[in-house]
Design a protein around this motif. Sequence first.
Motif, short mmCIF file in Angstrom:
data_model
loop_
_atom_site.label_atom_id
_atom_site.label_comp_id
_atom_site.label_asym_id
_atom_site.label_seq_id
_atom_site.Cartn_x
_atom_site.Cartn_y
_atom_site.Cartn_z
N ILE A 1 89.75 42.67 -20.31
CA ILE A 1 88.30 42.52 -20.23
C ILE A 1 87.75 43.66 -19.39
CG2 ILE A 1 86.38 41.00 -19.58
CD1 ILE A 1 88.48 38.68 -19.66
N GLU A 2 86.73 44.34 -19.91
CA GLU A 2 86.12 45.49 -19.25
C GLU A 2 84.83 45.07 -18.54
OE1 GLU A 2 85.49 49.77 -20.98
OE2 GLU A 2 83.88 48.45 -21.67
N PHE A 3 84.62 45.62 -17.35
CA PHE A 3 83.40 45.42 -16.58
C PHE A 3 82.83 46.78 -16.20
CE2 PHE A 3 85.88 41.62 -16.09
CZ PHE A 3 84.95 40.58 -16.07
N ALA A 4 81.57 46.82 -15.82
CA ALA A 4 80.93 48.09 -15.47
C ALA A 4 81.59 48.75 -14.26
CB ALA A 4 79.44 47.86 -15.20
N SER A 5 82.19 47.95 -13.37
CA SER A 5 82.83 48.50 -12.18
C SER A 5 83.92 47.55 -11.70
CB SER A 5 81.81 48.69 -11.05
OG SER A 5 81.35 47.42 -10.60
N TYR A 6 84.79 48.06 -10.83
CA TYR A 6 85.81 47.23 -10.20
C TYR A 6 85.15 46.10 -9.41
CZ TYR A 6 89.46 45.86 -6.91
OH TYR A 6 90.34 45.15 -6.14
N GLU A 7 84.06 46.43 -8.72
CA GLU A 7 83.35 45.44 -7.92
C GLU A 7 82.82 44.29 -8.78
OE1 GLU A 7 83.90 49.08 -5.77
OE2 GLU A 7 82.92 48.78 -7.70
N LEU B 1 85.80 42.06 -9.84
CA LEU B 1 86.24 41.21 -8.75
C LEU B 1 85.21 40.10 -8.48
CD1 LEU B 1 88.68 41.03 -6.91
CD2 LEU B 1 87.49 42.50 -5.28
N ALA B 2 83.93 40.44 -8.51
CA ALA B 2 82.88 39.44 -8.28
C ALA B 2 82.92 38.35 -9.35
CB ALA B 2 81.51 40.12 -8.26
N CYS B 3 83.22 38.71 -10.58
CA CYS B 3 83.32 37.73 -11.65
C CYS B 3 84.45 36.75 -11.34
CB CYS B 3 83.54 38.42 -12.99
SG CYS B 3 83.61 37.26 -14.38
N TRP B 4 85.62 37.27 -10.96
CA TRP B 4 86.76 36.39 -10.64
C TRP B 4 86.41 35.42 -9.51
CZ3 TRP B 4 91.48 35.37 -12.70
CH2 TRP B 4 92.32 34.59 -11.94
N GLU B 5 85.74 35.93 -8.50
CA GLU B 5 85.43 35.13 -7.32
C GLU B 5 84.23 34.20 -7.51
OE1 GLU B 5 85.05 38.29 -4.47
OE2 GLU B 5 87.23 38.42 -4.17
N SER B 6 83.51 34.35 -8.59
CA SER B 6 82.28 33.59 -8.80
C SER B 6 82.54 32.10 -9.00
CB SER B 6 81.52 34.13 -10.02
OG SER B 6 82.19 33.76 -11.22
N PRO B 7 81.57 31.27 -8.61
CA PRO B 7 81.70 29.83 -8.86
C PRO B 7 81.81 29.52 -10.36
CG PRO B 7 79.79 30.27 -7.46
CD PRO B 7 80.37 31.60 -7.87
N MET C 1 81.18 56.40 -11.87
CA MET C 1 81.89 55.29 -11.26
C MET C 1 82.86 54.71 -12.29
SD MET C 1 80.47 51.56 -10.02
CE MET C 1 79.51 52.21 -8.69
N PRO C 2 84.12 54.54 -11.92
CA PRO C 2 85.09 53.97 -12.87
C PRO C 2 84.77 52.51 -13.19
CG PRO C 2 86.19 54.91 -10.94
CD PRO C 2 84.73 54.94 -10.67
N LYS C 3 85.13 52.13 -14.39
CA LYS C 3 84.97 50.74 -14.80
C LYS C 3 86.05 49.89 -14.14
CE LYS C 3 82.72 51.84 -19.10
NZ LYS C 3 82.66 51.62 -20.53
N GLY C 4 85.90 48.58 -14.24
CA GLY C 4 86.90 47.64 -13.75
C GLY C 4 87.44 46.83 -14.91
N TYR C 5 88.66 46.36 -14.78
CA TYR C 5 89.31 45.63 -15.87
C TYR C 5 90.07 44.43 -15.33
CZ TYR C 5 88.33 49.90 -18.37
OH TYR C 5 87.68 50.97 -18.93
N TRP C 6 90.06 43.37 -16.12
CA TRP C 6 91.03 42.29 -15.94
C TRP C 6 92.10 42.52 -17.00
CZ3 TRP C 6 88.64 36.74 -15.59
CH2 TRP C 6 87.71 36.68 -14.55
N ILE C 7 93.34 42.45 -16.60
CA ILE C 7 94.46 42.50 -17.54
C ILE C 7 95.25 41.21 -17.33
CG2 ILE C 7 96.52 43.74 -18.28
CD1 ILE C 7 95.22 46.30 -17.11
N ALA C 8 95.34 40.41 -18.37
CA ALA C 8 95.99 39.11 -18.26
C ALA C 8 97.05 38.94 -19.34
CB ALA C 8 94.95 37.99 -18.39
#
Length: 101
Positions: free
Chosen positions: A57-63, A66-72, A1-8
Amino acid sequence: MPKGYWIAHVDVADPEKYKDYVAANAEAFAKYGGRFLVRGGQFACVEGANRARNVVIEFASYEQALACWESPEYQRALALRKPVSTADVIIIEGYDGPQPG
Protein backbone atom coordinates in the motif's frame (compact mmCIF):
# COMPACT_ATOMS: atom_id res chain seq x y z
CA MET A 1 9.64 13.84 -0.29
CA PRO A 2 9.72 10.04 -0.56
CA LYS A 3 6.49 8.12 -0.39
CA GLY A 4 5.71 5.65 2.38
CA TYR A 5 4.65 2.03 1.99
CA TRP A 6 3.10 -0.77 3.96
CA ILE A 7 4.44 -4.15 2.88
CA ALA A 8 2.48 -7.07 4.31
CA HIS A 9 2.71 -10.84 3.97
CA VAL A 10 -0.41 -12.53 5.32
CA ASP A 11 -1.80 -16.01 5.91
CA VAL A 12 -5.58 -15.96 6.31
CA ALA A 13 -7.11 -18.69 8.49
CA ASP A 14 -10.75 -17.63 8.06
CA PRO A 15 -11.46 -15.99 4.67
CA GLU A 16 -15.08 -15.18 5.56
CA LYS A 17 -14.18 -13.25 8.72
CA TYR A 18 -11.21 -11.65 6.91
CA LYS A 19 -13.77 -9.91 4.69
CA ASP A 20 -14.88 -7.93 7.77
CA TYR A 21 -11.33 -6.62 8.11
CA VAL A 22 -11.17 -5.71 4.42
CA ALA A 23 -14.41 -3.74 4.73
CA ALA A 24 -13.27 -2.01 7.92
CA ASN A 25 -9.80 -0.98 6.72
CA ALA A 26 -11.23 1.10 3.86
CA GLU A 27 -12.03 3.98 6.25
CA ALA A 28 -8.43 4.37 7.41
CA PHE A 29 -6.95 3.95 3.94
CA ALA A 30 -9.31 6.57 2.49
CA LYS A 31 -8.57 9.02 5.33
CA TYR A 32 -4.77 8.67 5.00
CA GLY A 33 -4.58 8.35 1.22
CA GLY A 34 -3.56 4.69 1.07
CA ARG A 35 -3.47 3.25 -2.45
CA PHE A 36 -3.12 -0.47 -3.13
CA LEU A 37 -0.28 -1.34 -5.49
CA VAL A 38 -0.45 -5.06 -4.71
CA ARG A 39 -3.45 -6.79 -3.15
CA GLY A 40 -3.05 -10.55 -3.41
CA GLY A 41 -2.44 -11.84 -6.89
CA GLN A 42 -0.08 -14.28 -8.50
CA PHE A 43 3.49 -14.35 -7.20
CA ALA A 44 6.67 -16.41 -7.22
CA CYS A 45 8.69 -16.71 -4.02
CA VAL A 46 12.20 -16.79 -5.48
CA GLU A 47 14.08 -16.63 -2.16
CA GLY A 48 13.27 -16.93 1.53
CA ALA A 49 9.97 -17.61 3.26
CA ASN A 50 6.55 -16.56 2.07
CA ARG A 51 2.92 -16.29 3.10
CA ALA A 52 -0.13 -16.89 0.95
CA ARG A 53 -1.11 -13.23 0.48
CA ASN A 54 1.06 -10.18 -0.28
CA VAL A 55 -0.01 -6.56 -0.05
CA VAL A 56 1.75 -3.27 -0.85
CA ILE A 57 0.00 0.00 0.00
CA GLU A 58 1.41 3.38 -1.05
CA PHE A 59 1.01 6.63 0.91
CA ALA A 60 2.10 10.18 0.10
CA SER A 61 4.80 9.98 2.79
CA TYR A 62 6.31 7.72 5.44
CA GLU A 63 4.63 9.90 8.06
CA GLN A 64 1.19 9.34 6.49
CA ALA A 65 1.81 5.58 6.33
CA LEU A 66 2.75 5.48 10.01
CA ALA A 67 -0.15 7.75 11.02
CA CYS A 68 -2.58 5.44 9.23
CA TRP A 69 -1.28 2.40 11.15
CA GLU A 70 -1.53 4.24 14.46
CA SER A 71 -4.97 5.71 13.76
CA PRO A 72 -8.05 4.65 15.72
CA GLU A 73 -9.72 3.78 12.40
CA TYR A 74 -7.04 1.27 11.45
CA GLN A 75 -6.67 -0.11 14.96
CA ARG A 76 -10.40 -0.99 14.88
CA ALA A 77 -9.86 -2.83 11.59
CA LEU A 78 -6.72 -4.54 12.90
CA ALA A 79 -8.69 -5.94 15.84
CA LEU A 80 -10.82 -7.78 13.25
CA ARG A 81 -7.80 -9.12 11.33
CA LYS A 82 -5.62 -10.42 14.15
CA PRO A 83 -7.89 -13.30 15.27
CA VAL A 84 -8.24 -14.66 11.72
CA SER A 85 -4.77 -14.19 10.21
CA THR A 86 -1.03 -14.16 10.79
CA ALA A 87 0.98 -11.36 9.20
CA ASP A 88 4.39 -9.78 8.83
CA VAL A 89 4.00 -6.04 8.18
CA ILE A 90 6.58 -3.30 7.74
CA ILE A 91 6.14 0.41 7.15
CA ILE A 92 8.98 1.76 5.06
CA GLU A 93 10.10 5.00 3.48
CA GLY A 94 10.39 4.94 -0.30
CA TYR A 95 13.55 5.78 -2.21
CA ASP A 96 13.85 9.01 -4.21
CA GLY A 97 17.54 8.82 -5.11
CA PRO A 98 19.35 8.08 -8.35
CA GLN A 99 18.57 4.91 -10.26
CA PRO A 100 21.00 2.62 -12.08
CA GLY A 101 21.56 3.16 -15.73
